[in-house]
Design a protein around this motif. Structure first.
Motif, PDB file in Angstrom:
ATOM      1  N   ILE A  58       0.847  -1.192   0.000  1.00  0.00           N
ATOM      2  CA  ILE A  58       0.000   0.000   0.000  1.00  0.00           C
ATOM      3  C   ILE A  58       0.884   1.243   0.000  1.00  0.00           C
ATOM      4  N   LEU A  59       0.703   2.059  -1.017  1.00  0.00           N
ATOM      5  CA  LEU A  59       1.574   3.222  -1.200  1.00  0.00           C
ATOM      6  C   LEU A  59       1.198   4.365  -0.259  1.00  0.00           C
ATOM      7  N   LYS A  60       2.226   4.981   0.295  1.00  0.00           N
ATOM      8  CA  LYS A  60       2.044   6.229   1.037  1.00  0.00           C
ATOM      9  C   LYS A  60       2.439   7.421   0.178  1.00  0.00           C
ATOM     10  N   SER A  61       3.394   7.203  -0.725  1.00  0.00           N
ATOM     11  CA  SER A  61       3.788   8.247  -1.673  1.00  0.00           C
ATOM     12  C   SER A  61       4.124   7.579  -2.998  1.00  0.00           C
ATOM     13  N   TYR A  62       4.039   8.387  -4.070  1.00  0.00           N
ATOM     14  CA  TYR A  62       4.242   7.826  -5.410  1.00  0.00           C
ATOM     15  C   TYR A  62       4.668   8.940  -6.351  1.00  0.00           C
ATOM     16  N   GLU A  63       5.736   8.689  -7.121  1.00  0.00           N
ATOM     17  CA  GLU A  63       6.147   9.661  -8.120  1.00  0.00           C
ATOM     18  C   GLU A  63       5.336   9.405  -9.391  1.00  0.00           C
ATOM     19  N   LEU A  64       4.455  10.335  -9.692  1.00  0.00           N
ATOM     20  CA  LEU A  64       3.566  10.192 -10.832  1.00  0.00           C
ATOM     21  C   LEU A  64       4.280  10.666 -12.093  1.00  0.00           C
ATOM     22  N   LYS A  65       4.625   9.722 -12.949  1.00  0.00           N
ATOM     23  CA  LYS A  65       5.257  10.033 -14.218  1.00  0.00           C
ATOM     24  C   LYS A  65       4.240   9.822 -15.332  1.00  0.00           C
ATOM     25  N   TYR A  66       4.597  10.308 -16.527  1.00  0.00           N
ATOM     26  CA  TYR A  66       3.680  10.107 -17.642  1.00  0.00           C
ATOM     27  C   TYR A  66       3.484   8.614 -17.885  1.00  0.00           C
ATOM     28  N   ARG A  67       4.572   7.866 -17.842  1.00  0.00           N
ATOM     29  CA  ARG A  67       4.466   6.413 -17.973  1.00  0.00           C
ATOM     30  C   ARG A  67       4.584   5.801 -16.579  1.00  0.00           C
ATOM     31  N   SER A  68       3.471   5.440 -16.022  1.00  0.00           N
ATOM     32  CA  SER A  68       3.455   4.892 -14.675  1.00  0.00           C
ATOM     33  C   SER A  68       2.283   3.929 -14.549  1.00  0.00           C
ATOM     34  N   ASP A  69       2.221   3.247 -13.408  1.00  0.00           N
ATOM     35  CA  ASP A  69       1.193   2.231 -13.195  1.00  0.00           C
ATOM     36  C   ASP A  69       0.510   2.444 -11.853  1.00  0.00           C
ATOM     37  N   THR A 141      -3.433   4.984 -14.190  1.00  0.00           N
ATOM     38  CA  THR A 141      -2.482   5.082 -15.296  1.00  0.00           C
ATOM     39  C   THR A 141      -1.941   3.676 -15.549  1.00  0.00           C
ATOM     40  N   SER A 142      -1.444   3.448 -16.757  1.00  0.00           N
ATOM     41  CA  SER A 142      -0.953   2.104 -17.063  1.00  0.00           C
ATOM     42  C   SER A 142       0.026   2.137 -18.220  1.00  0.00           C
ATOM     43  N   THR A 143       1.050   1.307 -18.131  1.00  0.00           N
ATOM     44  CA  THR A 143       1.977   1.098 -19.238  1.00  0.00           C
ATOM     45  C   THR A 143       1.759  -0.273 -19.866  1.00  0.00           C
ATOM     46  N   LYS A 144       0.686  -0.943 -19.469  1.00  0.00           N
ATOM     47  CA  LYS A 144       0.469  -2.342 -19.873  1.00  0.00           C
ATOM     48  C   LYS A 144      -0.510  -2.495 -21.025  1.00  0.00           C
ATOM     49  N   GLY A 145      -0.869  -1.401 -21.663  1.00  0.00           N
ATOM     50  CA  GLY A 145      -1.803  -1.491 -22.778  1.00  0.00           C
ATOM     51  C   GLY A 145      -3.246  -1.654 -22.348  1.00  0.00           C
ATOM     52  N   GLU A 146      -3.543  -1.404 -21.091  1.00  0.00           N
ATOM     53  CA  GLU A 146      -4.918  -1.498 -20.622  1.00  0.00           C
ATOM     54  C   GLU A 146      -5.739  -0.326 -21.168  1.00  0.00           C
ATOM     55  N   ASP A 147      -7.026  -0.579 -21.365  1.00  0.00           N
ATOM     56  CA  ASP A 147      -7.908   0.453 -21.907  1.00  0.00           C
ATOM     57  C   ASP A 147      -9.165   0.515 -21.048  1.00  0.00           C
ATOM     58  N   TRP A 148      -9.044   1.157 -19.912  1.00  0.00           N
ATOM     59  CA  TRP A 148     -10.115   1.184 -18.916  1.00  0.00           C
ATOM     60  C   TRP A 148     -10.789   2.546 -18.878  1.00  0.00           C
ATOM     61  N   TRP A 149     -12.058   2.530 -18.514  1.00  0.00           N
ATOM     62  CA  TRP A 149     -12.776   3.780 -18.281  1.00  0.00           C
ATOM     63  C   TRP A 149     -12.099   4.602 -17.191  1.00  0.00           C
ATOM     64  N   ALA A 150     -11.472   3.937 -16.221  1.00  0.00           N
ATOM     65  CA  ALA A 150     -10.851   4.647 -15.096  1.00  0.00           C
ATOM     66  C   ALA A 150      -9.691   5.505 -15.567  1.00  0.00           C
ATOM     67  N   MET A 151      -8.950   5.040 -16.584  1.00  0.00           N
ATOM     68  CA  MET A 151      -7.837   5.819 -17.107  1.00  0.00           C
ATOM     69  C   MET A 151      -8.353   7.048 -17.846  1.00  0.00           C
ATOM     70  N   ASN A 152      -9.459   6.886 -18.567  1.00  0.00           N
ATOM     71  CA  ASN A 152     -10.078   8.041 -19.214  1.00  0.00           C
ATOM     72  C   ASN A 152     -10.602   9.029 -18.180  1.00  0.00           C
ATOM     73  N   MET A 153     -11.153   8.500 -17.092  1.00  0.00           N
ATOM     74  CA  MET A 153     -11.646   9.365 -16.021  1.00  0.00           C
ATOM     75  C   MET A 153     -10.495  10.145 -15.393  1.00  0.00           C
TER      76      MET A 153
END
Length: 553
Positions: A58-69, A141-153
């Motif tokens: 469980i993350l407490k902090s996370y570096e949000l990059k353009y390519r991240s998961d 966010t995903s680098t795995k080629g996923e195509d979810w409504w959540a990523m669009n949201m």
């Protein structure tokens, strides 16, 4: 004593009533991490299955990059369907799941930035049954080629204030989830109590760019194009490169500019290069128009006014009526047939998403009923299955088949060698889209139209067909001053007080092949922003804010 008993048993009775009021018996909560985090949204790096998920993940902090998961796993007390039932106990189970879902609220540094009521059709992947499940995972966010409504949201959150709020540095990012019900357009949204919430510290760092990322990319030899010496504003293109490298323009893979028939600009991004075959999705539909023009030119098909009954015994298909007999090839070329088919409306029986799982796409299209509200040729409505019909008609009408015909009649004269078709279930080339080529090969195709059908001094495609294709055949509803030709789009862009009209091929993700009518320009933009709302607006930005200022200085 009686009074004490009443105080003791009344809450237990209330709990029993609440439990009995549930529509569905929920899955038993056995996972210890779930038990410890009921009512919480936890953040994790990637898709960690529930049975492998540990407190240390469980993350407490996370570096949000353009390519991240960046993923979230939500732990609830009850199921989505049961929460909706609590909001609207009189609705049937079917009506509940078509009237509501979950509401996501996004906060940055304790300030509400964006709220979205996700569509009732949004599901939660494997193990996310709305009726019984009490936990689910979605990727933001995903680098795995996923195509979810959540990523669009999450993209919509960023476009609606999130990007501005997430400046360089550290930020407290929080999500809250509630159930909501909306019965119809005239009824306000009814929102329930908080189901789950969670937060993480996001670390934002603007990437440092190298000189190579910024500079105008030199055109390498052996392009099969004459190189343009026409001057242009390189600083504007450098600004464009910075914007792409900073991911303010996302998933752009290539930009090619042809001026006066010569190669002026050739740039690649995000791991693409000159040899990359780009999946430009529905931009490939325009090739169907070209091949139809060639087939008419060569006498395989009389003209575009021929009707479907010339090519099919329509009475052998479902939902036959006389109206079907009068559908012209032209109606399919202009997306204006009266089939009950619309890719714009998700509930349309002829929506392309219903076609792809079927065993025979042609049969799927011809089985469709007619739309009583439409007349053939009278109303534009995007209809992929109709382009599949055109491909099948071409394949049946040309003696050696469409694939060989395209190779010999179109690609070989243009010296197009690097391409890849997709196929229908019947092994016919897929004229609905996804004809993959390199950017320079796409440029040859677009330049053929700019040359009025001439390539290397030889007339390949008739000027008459190009004129028909580049005629505003029909207005596109709800789009100001935008039209459709023969499987080509048409619009006008304003720059420094002047308007410039162009026709273009367009495909999901922001892919566009642009042919200006007055300017001596052809522009190819390839992109992988599939199903993203920003895909095509990005192409408009590239043209209007960077390329036109660079070449029309």
């Amino acid at each position: 004593m009686k009074r004490i008993l009443l105080l003791v048993f009344l809450p237990l009775y209330s709990i029993a009533i609440a439990q009995n009021s549930d529509l569905y018996k929920i899955d038993t909560i056995k996972n210890e991490l779930h038990k410890a985090n009921i009512g919480k949204i936890t953040f994790m790096n990637g898709n960690i299955p529930l049975d492998q998920y540990q407190p240390s993940d469980i993350l407490k902090s996370y570096e949000l990059k353009y390519r991240s998961d960046l993923n979230i796993r939500v732990f609830m007390q009850n199921s989505v369907a049961n929460y909706l039932h609590q909001l609207a106990p009189d609705l049937s189970p079917e009506k509940l799941l078509k009237s509501g879902n979950l509401q996501f609220s996004f906060y940055v540094d304790n300030k509400l930035i964006y709220t979205e009521n996700i569509h009732h059709g949004c599901n939660f992947g494997s193990g996310g049954n709305k009726n019984t499940s009490t936990t689910f995972r979605v990727p933001l966010t995903s680098t795995k080629g996923e195509d979810w409504w959540a990523m669009n949201m999450f993209d919509r959150f960023k476009e609606n204030g999130g990007k501005k709020a997430l400046t360089d540095g550290k930020h407290l990012f929080k999500i809250e989830i509630r159930p909501y019900i909306k019965l119809d357009e005239n009824t306000p949204v009814k929102t329930g109590n908080l189901i789950a919430e969670g937060q993480v510290q996001l670390i934002i760092k603007t990437p440092k760019l190298t000189a190579k990322q910024i500079e105008v990319q030199p055109i390498q030899p052996n392009s099969d194009w004459e190189i343009s010496n026409f001057p242009f504003d390189k600083k504007k293109i450098e600004l464009l490169n910075v914007t792409i490298a900073n991911y303010n323009l996302k998933e752009i893979t290539s930009i090619v500019v042809i001026r006066e028939g010569k190669l002026m600009l050739e740039e690649y991004f995000n791991n693409a290069d000159r040899n990359t075959l780009h999946d430009t999705r529905s931009a490939g539909k325009s090739f169907t128009s070209t091949l139809m023009g060639l087939a008419i030119q060569d006498g395989f098909i009389k003209d575009e006014n021929q009707t479907l009954k010339k090519f099919y015994d329509l009475k052998q298909f479902d939902n036959y009526e006389v109206k079907k007999d009068s559908i012209k090839l032209k109606d399919l070329l202009t997306m204006s047939s009266a089939f009950d088919g619309s890719d714009i409306r998700g509930d349309s029986p002829g929506n392309e998403e219903n076609m792809y799982p079927s065993e025979n796409w042609v049969k799927f299209a011809l089985n469709l009923p007619m739309d009583k509200a439409k007349t053939n040729g009278g109303q534009w409505d995007y209809f992929t299955a109709g382009v599949v019909l055109l491909g099948d008609i071409l394949d049946k009408s040309i003696p050696e088949g469409l694939e060989k015909y395209a190779a010999e009649r179109l690609f070989k004269p243009l010296n197009i060698n690097q391409y890849q078709w997709q196929y229908t279930p019947q092994k016919v080339v897929n004229t609905a889209g996804s004809l993959q080529m390199t950017s320079l090969e796409y440029a040859k195709y677009a330049q053929l139209y700019k040359n009025n059908g001439v390539w290397n001094g030889k007339q390949i495609l008739s000027p008459e067909w190009i004129h028909k294709t580049f005629t505003r055949q029909i207005q596109i509803p709800e789009r100001d001053n935008q039209f459709y030709g023969y499987l080509f789009w048409n619009k006008t862009i304003a720059y420094e007080g002047k308007k410039y009209e162009y026709f273009y091929c367009a495909g999901n993700g922001g892919n566009q092949f642009i042919i200006f009518k007055e300017l001596p320009l052809v522009i190819i933009i390839t992109s992988k922003a599939y199903n993203k709302a920003y895909g095509h607006p990005q192409a408009d930005t590239i043209i209007g804010d960077y390329i036109l200022p660079a070449v029309l200085k």
